[in-house]
Design an enzyme around this catalytic site. Sequence first.
Site, PDB file in Angstrom:
ATOM      1  N   ASN A 123     -17.088   6.994  12.582  1.00 42.25           N
ATOM      2  CA  ASN A 123     -18.328   6.899  11.798  1.00 42.25           C
ATOM      3  C   ASN A 123     -19.520   6.264  12.487  1.00 42.25           C
ATOM      4  OD1 ASN A 123     -17.140   7.844   9.220  1.00 42.25           O
ATOM      5  ND2 ASN A 123     -15.900   5.993   9.437  1.00 42.25           N
ATOM      6  N   HIS A 156      -8.750   4.348  19.425  1.00 43.36           N
ATOM      7  CA  HIS A 156      -8.675   3.976  18.006  1.00 43.36           C
ATOM      8  C   HIS A 156      -9.579   2.759  17.819  1.00 43.36           C
ATOM      9  CE1 HIS A 156      -6.568   3.453  14.038  1.00 43.36           C
ATOM     10  NE2 HIS A 156      -7.189   2.299  14.191  1.00 43.36           N
ATOM     11  N   LEU A 157     -10.763   2.994  17.261  1.00 44.21           N
ATOM     12  CA  LEU A 157     -11.749   1.912  17.133  1.00 44.21           C
ATOM     13  C   LEU A 157     -11.963   1.581  15.662  1.00 44.21           C
ATOM     14  CD1 LEU A 157     -14.377   3.338  19.708  1.00 44.21           C
ATOM     15  CD2 LEU A 157     -12.384   1.876  20.160  1.00 44.21           C
ATOM     16  N   GLY A 216     -12.211   3.598  11.866  1.00 41.29           N
ATOM     17  CA  GLY A 216     -13.444   3.465  11.085  1.00 41.29           C
ATOM     18  C   GLY A 216     -14.699   3.520  11.935  1.00 41.29           C
ATOM     19  N   ASN A 251     -11.243  -2.086  12.826  1.00 42.64           N
ATOM     20  CA  ASN A 251     -11.291  -3.546  12.866  1.00 42.64           C
ATOM     21  C   ASN A 251     -10.338  -4.053  13.954  1.00 42.64           C
ATOM     22  OD1 ASN A 251     -12.448  -5.908  11.896  1.00 42.64           O
ATOM     23  ND2 ASN A 251     -10.641  -6.310  10.635  1.00 42.64           N
ATOM     24  N   LYS A 269       0.883  -1.160   0.000  1.00 47.04           N
ATOM     25  CA  LYS A 269       0.000   0.000   0.000  1.00 47.04           C
ATOM     26  C   LYS A 269       0.921   1.210   0.000  1.00 47.04           C
ATOM     27  CE  LYS A 269      -3.813   1.187   2.939  1.00 47.04           C
ATOM     28  NZ  LYS A 269      -4.436   0.854   4.220  1.00 47.04           N
ATOM     29  N   ARG A 278       6.208   1.839   7.161  1.00 42.96           N
ATOM     30  CA  ARG A 278       5.546   1.434   8.400  1.00 42.96           C
ATOM     31  C   ARG A 278       6.142   0.090   8.828  1.00 42.96           C
ATOM     32  NH1 ARG A 278      -0.081  -1.454   9.388  1.00 42.96           N
ATOM     33  NH2 ARG A 278      -0.033  -1.310  11.645  1.00 42.96           N
ATOM     34  N   HIS A 321      -0.675   0.672  17.131  1.00 44.27           N
ATOM     35  CA  HIS A 321      -1.435   1.835  16.636  1.00 44.27           C
ATOM     36  C   HIS A 321      -0.778   3.147  17.075  1.00 44.27           C
ATOM     37  CE1 HIS A 321      -5.482  -0.584  16.509  1.00 44.27           C
ATOM     38  NE2 HIS A 321      -4.884  -0.591  15.320  1.00 44.27           N
TER      39      HIS A 321
HETATM   40  P1  AMP Z   1     -10.766   0.517  10.113  1.00 45.68           P
HETATM   41  O1  AMP Z   1     -10.110  -0.771  10.519  1.00 45.68           O
HETATM   42  O2  AMP Z   1     -10.286   1.700  10.884  1.00 45.68           O
HETATM   43  O3  AMP Z   1     -10.764   0.738   8.624  1.00 45.68           O
HETATM   44  O4  AMP Z   1     -12.311   0.381  10.504  1.00 45.68           O
HETATM   45  C1  AMP Z   1     -13.118  -0.632   9.984  1.00 45.68           C
HETATM   46  C2  AMP Z   1     -14.396  -0.704  10.799  1.00 45.68           C
HETATM   47  O5  AMP Z   1     -15.079   0.564  10.740  1.00 45.68           O
HETATM   48  C3  AMP Z   1     -15.370  -1.747  10.258  1.00 45.68           C
HETATM   49  O6  AMP Z   1     -15.949  -2.463  11.334  1.00 45.68           O
HETATM   50  C4  AMP Z   1     -16.416  -0.903   9.588  1.00 45.68           C
HETATM   51  O7  AMP Z   1     -17.675  -1.513   9.560  1.00 45.68           O
HETATM   52  C5  AMP Z   1     -16.442   0.315  10.499  1.00 45.68           C
HETATM   53  N1  AMP Z   1     -17.119   1.433   9.841  1.00 45.68           N
HETATM   54  C6  AMP Z   1     -16.734   2.129   8.762  1.00 45.68           C
HETATM   55  N2  AMP Z   1     -17.675   3.038   8.419  1.00 45.68           N
HETATM   56  C7  AMP Z   1     -18.689   2.893   9.309  1.00 45.68           C
HETATM   57  C8  AMP Z   1     -19.967   3.513   9.480  1.00 45.68           C
HETATM   58  N3  AMP Z   1     -20.374   4.484   8.678  1.00 45.68           N
HETATM   59  N4  AMP Z   1     -20.738   3.115  10.517  1.00 45.68           N
HETATM   60  C9  AMP Z   1     -20.329   2.127  11.337  1.00 45.68           C
HETATM   61  N5  AMP Z   1     -19.141   1.494  11.221  1.00 45.68           N
HETATM   62  C10 AMP Z   1     -18.337   1.867  10.218  1.00 45.68           C
END
Ligand code: AMP
Length: 406
Positions: free
Chosen positions: A336, A210-211, A332, A213, A14, A93, A182
């Site tokens: 969100n 940091h929430l 994520g 996956n 990436k 990274r 993280h």
């Molecule tokens: P990441 O690892 O930071 O990319 O986050 C991934 C997580 O964020 C997954 O569980 C996604 O479902 C969640 N996520 C992304 N957009 C949203 C949203 N609009 N509402 C709820 N969860 C979200």
Amino acid sequence: MRVLVINSGSSSIKYRMFNAEDFTVLAAGLLERVGEADSRLTHHWLSASGEYGETVYDRQIQNHREGLMLVDAALAESGSLGSLSELFGVGHRVVHGGEVFHKPTLIDKTVIEAIRKLIPLAPLHNPANLAGIEASMEHLPNVPQVAIFDTSFHQTMPQHSFLYALPYELYTEHHVRRYGFHGTSHQYVSKKAAEHLGKPLEGLNIITLHLGNGASAAALKGGRSMDTSMGMTPLEGLMMGTRCGDLDPAIHFYLWRSSGISNEGLESLLNHQSGLRGICGVNDMREIQHMADQGNPRALLAMDMFCYRVKKYIGAYYAVMGRVDAIVFTGGIGENAPRIRKGACKGLDPLGILLDDEKNESRSKDVFEIQRTEGSVRLLVVPTNEELEIAQQTVKKILPSTAEKS
Ligand code: AMP
């Protein structure tokens, strides 16, 4: 002047290229399935008219070196970005820096060997990161390259917080301790939060969440990590997409005795079949919310458990720091999912943590606040940007070293 950030996986690369002066993104891409017959590079690039273009390259890429050559060719084809050999620097990274690496480090043979020695601490990640570093050093021998470690930000944790209550020799002889991960994200969002609050980071106590996956919490005093929820590996702490987080270690022995599960089986169970997925079968929070809206009780339970664990860490880190100026939600889910932020803050009014339901529903690409006016703790949503942090740290590291040479 351009700087490239590389996040190398075992079968992927990436990358993101920045202008090293104003840090606008000039190009970005993902090369997938390196080593397989159907490798694919999806390359995005900023055109002279300010629009982003996309080109997809489907061709077999045998290894990371060939991958970088393809990225180079893609850059040449996409206009005026020049070749990789003209880069100001490359930031890599690296997941695990152990206790060896406390800060961004210019890469040479000794550094590569030191990262290799740390492979037992991160057997999946460090070899993949090294593959990218070695390919890049070979392809771009005259470009300064910097390693940025996920663990280094947490190297400020005091012993009483990073040690496990195990025989001390396991730490001194086998390096068993909490390292935390993280780090680039926790560092980036805490700086952004201080900027937003208009206060020096040195004077702030912040809990960063940091929430995504993968998920982790950190207690930051004056911008320094005092504690964090991930441990010797990224398996400890919060409930995650597929990882269990905190667990009674005796469950390991119990399962082994009662079901005969192997070590490998357990490792896979705890890393890939647990967390949100373990409870409701799905690890994607968007899908879980949708299932919960349809009345799926397991999806509701998974969300409740996720929020409860985040809340427990907020409480713990509040106690660790004694005073909290701000709580930052990122990743994520943190950025969100208003429902999760609300669940995590529920019932924390006595601590001055008061969420404003309306503000919490806002959406923005920038930092925004979600606390009620009477709350004493500022609640912030801060979009993370680990690549930007790596690019900035890379430039900062190279600049003094180039000045020294001239
Ligand atoms: P990441 O690892 O930071 O990319 O986050 C991934 C997580 O964020 C997954 O569980 C996604 O479902 C969640 N996520 C992304 N957009 C949203 C949203 N609009 N509402 C709820 N969860 C979200």
